[in-house]
Design an enzyme around this catalytic site. Structure first.
Site, PDB file in Angstrom:
ATOM      1  N   SER A   8       0.654  -0.861   0.393  1.00 10.90           N
ATOM      2  CA  SER A   8      -0.057   0.313  -0.689  1.00 10.90           C
ATOM      3  C   SER A   8       0.662   1.147  -0.393  1.00 10.90           C
ATOM      4  O   SER A   8       2.145   0.940  -0.034  1.00 10.90           O
ATOM      5  CB  SER A   8      -0.722  -0.150   1.295  1.00 10.90           C
ATOM      6  OG  SER A   8       0.006   0.639   2.324  1.00 10.90           O
ATOM      7  N   LYS A   9       0.260   2.801   0.322  1.00 12.14           N
ATOM      8  CA  LYS A   9       1.122   3.713  -0.063  1.00 12.14           C
ATOM      9  C   LYS A   9       1.316   3.970   1.274  1.00 12.14           C
ATOM     10  O   LYS A   9       2.808   4.531   1.316  1.00 12.14           O
ATOM     11  CB  LYS A   9      -0.429   4.430  -0.125  1.00 12.14           C
ATOM     12  CG  LYS A   9      -0.868   4.514  -1.086  1.00 12.14           C
ATOM     13  CD  LYS A   9      -1.115   6.337  -1.537  1.00 12.14           C
ATOM     14  CE  LYS A   9      -2.141   6.345  -2.672  1.00 12.14           C
ATOM     15  NZ  LYS A   9      -3.267   6.129  -2.770  1.00 12.14           N
TER      16      LYS A   9
END
Ligand code: GLU
Ligand code: ZN
Length: 496
Positions: free
Chosen positions: A254-255
């Site tokens: 994820s980010k």
């Protein structure tokens, strides 16, 4: 029967690593098995649809060289390939299910559904979800409901008991109790829009998809889709849910881990070849050894039986390493063309670059090509060749265990050693410096560090002597002199 696979993104955000991995595996499977790769845009969620995301999708596939055999831009026998252009088809198939008794209309208002949910929560009921209120209404009851809400949704009848199974190439048999499936999911919304489930299943069937390769997060939808296929009297395709892509910490990528959007990687100067190569190894391997694959090679070598069960770990450092390797392999002239936009953007060169600037870049190419990890490192690495740099503050020039005075001495001696810079070979100069260090009992690093900062303004640069030679004797010496001035000033300040 020839293989037909699809990538079916919903354009709601930028293409990310996980999505592109799905696209790539489908594409490679089609190519390696002589089948067809189909692109289908799943844009039935109009609230989340974004024009920007759609543009990004096409750009990304284009950049990677992933071309579809059928899709919105190339057409094909099973079109249209954009779901929002297929609404009549979904209406028709929803009606079929209504007619055959596998689906029913539900007129419940939003208020009623909320009340049902609140009651379930209050009573801590083990049963959650729609209460199947409209599943078995009499004709009279239906009329009454219609008065309250003229726009019904269509729901699928999930069997009340039993279980549903499907077999996944990787995960084996997956079985779910029907009572655990979200009760009677909506297939068609009140505004006539299909939900993902209906549109996805109808399209996969009508487009004659043979294998579904998609992310594991879709496994929970599997049983529901299988029930839908059966309700229509169709055979489901073969399922192969792909291993997760995780960060090094074992969490879903994820980010939080770093960039995940392909566009960001592209802007930082990753090469598409490096990314394709690296992404192909996220959950697939040819054997335990080989790491390098071109897209063409993957198109031949890819096979489903080499997909791993274990999650693919996305290692940013490893990708960067791959990128460096691909930069080394690139044709120098091509690489130069790719670097110019970065140099222009960072105002290191003019737009367009002047002939002199192009010549400097040409000469610097061998040094740059050996060292770059990302294309956008080029500006920092070469700025000193193109731009005047301010004399660095004394503190940046002084190596460990030295002071302003001894550093100034070192640089003054260096000035003399560099006299033959333009005529002498880089190897010989380096040798001279080594001998100087031995004579004076100074570490080579304590000489090279201040020199590098003086000449390039940075502690990282291409090889120092080559850099100085590229910069030319005049500029090199004057930068060293400016650095000496800085050090002398510092010396005076300390004495006062
Ligand atoms: N539109 C879905 C997505 O965004 C497709 C899932 C599937 O492949 O069935 O991923
Ligand atoms: Zn209802």
């Amino acid at each position: 029967m020839s293989v037909r696979v699809r990538y079916a993104p919903s354009p709601t955000g930028l293409q990310h690593i996980g999505g592109v991995r799905t696209a790539l595996f489908n594409y490679l499977f089609a190519r390696s098995s002589g089948g067809s790769f189909i692109l289908r845009i799943e844009d039935t969620d109009q609230q989340r649809f974004s024009e920007e995301a759609l543009k990004d999708l096409y750009e990304t596939l284009d950049w990677f060289g992933i071309r579809c055999d059928e899709g919105p831009d190339v057409g094909g026998a099973c079109g249209p390939y954009i779901q929002s252009h297929r609404f009549d088809i979904y209406q028709e198939y929803a009606r079929k299910l209504l007619d055959s008794g596998h689906a029913y209309r539900c007129w419940c208002t939003a208020e009623r559904l909320t009340a049902v949910r609140e009651k379930q929560e209050q009573e801590k009921s083990s049963y959650k979800g729609y209460d199947r209120h409209c599943r078995d209404l009499t004709a009279a009851q239906q009329e009454e409901m219609k008065r309250e809400n003229p726009n019904p949704v269509v729901r699928l009848k999930i069997p009340l008991d039993g279980s549903t199974s499907f077999s996944d190439m990787l995960m084996g048999e997956i079985t779910r109790k029907n009572s655990d499936i979200n009760p009677d999911p909506v297939l068609m919304k009140s505004d006539g829009y299909p939900t993902y489930h209906l549109a996805n299943v109808v399209d996969d069937h009508l487009m004659e998809i043979t294998h579904i390769l998609r992310a594991q997060e879709w496994i929970p939808s599997g049983p529901l889709h299988v029930l839908l296929y059966r309700a229509f009297g169709w055979d489901p395709p073969v399922y192969c849910h792909l291993p997760m892509v995780m960060g090094k910490d074992g969490q879903k990528l994820s980010k939080r881990h770093g960039s995940t959007a392909v566009r960001e990687f592209r802007e930082q100067g990753y090469l598409s070849e490096a990314m394709i190569n690296y992404i192909s190894l996220l959950g697939w391997s040819f054997d335990d050894k080989r790491e390098f694959f071109t897209l063409q090679e993957l198109e031949e070598l890819f096979s489903l039986d080499k997909i791993n069960k274990a999650p693919g770990v996305f290692d940013y450092k490893k990708l960067e390493w791959f990128n460096g390797q691909y930069i080394r392999m690139k044709d120098a002239r091509q690489l130069k063309e790719m670097l110019i936009p970065y140099l222009v953007h960072d105002q290191v060169v003019d737009n367009p670059p002047s002939p002199q600037q192009l010549e400097i870049l040409d000469q610097a190419m061998p040094l740059i090509q050996e060292r770059l990890h990302l294309l956008n490192d080029v500006s920092e690495m070469t700025r000193f060749l193109f731009c005047d740099i301010p004399a660095p503050p004394a503190d940046q020039l002084i190596p460990k265990k030295h002071d302003a005075s001894s550093t100034a001495e070192i640089l003054s001696s260096s000035l003399k050693l560099l006299e033959p810079l333009d005529d002498d070979s880089v190897d010989r100069l380096e040798q001279e410096f080594r001998e100087f260090c031995t004579r004076e009992g100074i570490k080579l690093g304590a000489v090279l560090m201040p020199l590098r900062v003086a000449v390039t303004g940075s502690t990282i640069s291409p090889p120092l002597f080559e850099s100085m030679k590229l910069l030319g004797k005049e500029k090199t010496l004057s930068r060293i002199e400016a650095a000496i001035d800085q050090l002398r000033q510092k010396e005076q300040e300390c004495d006062e």
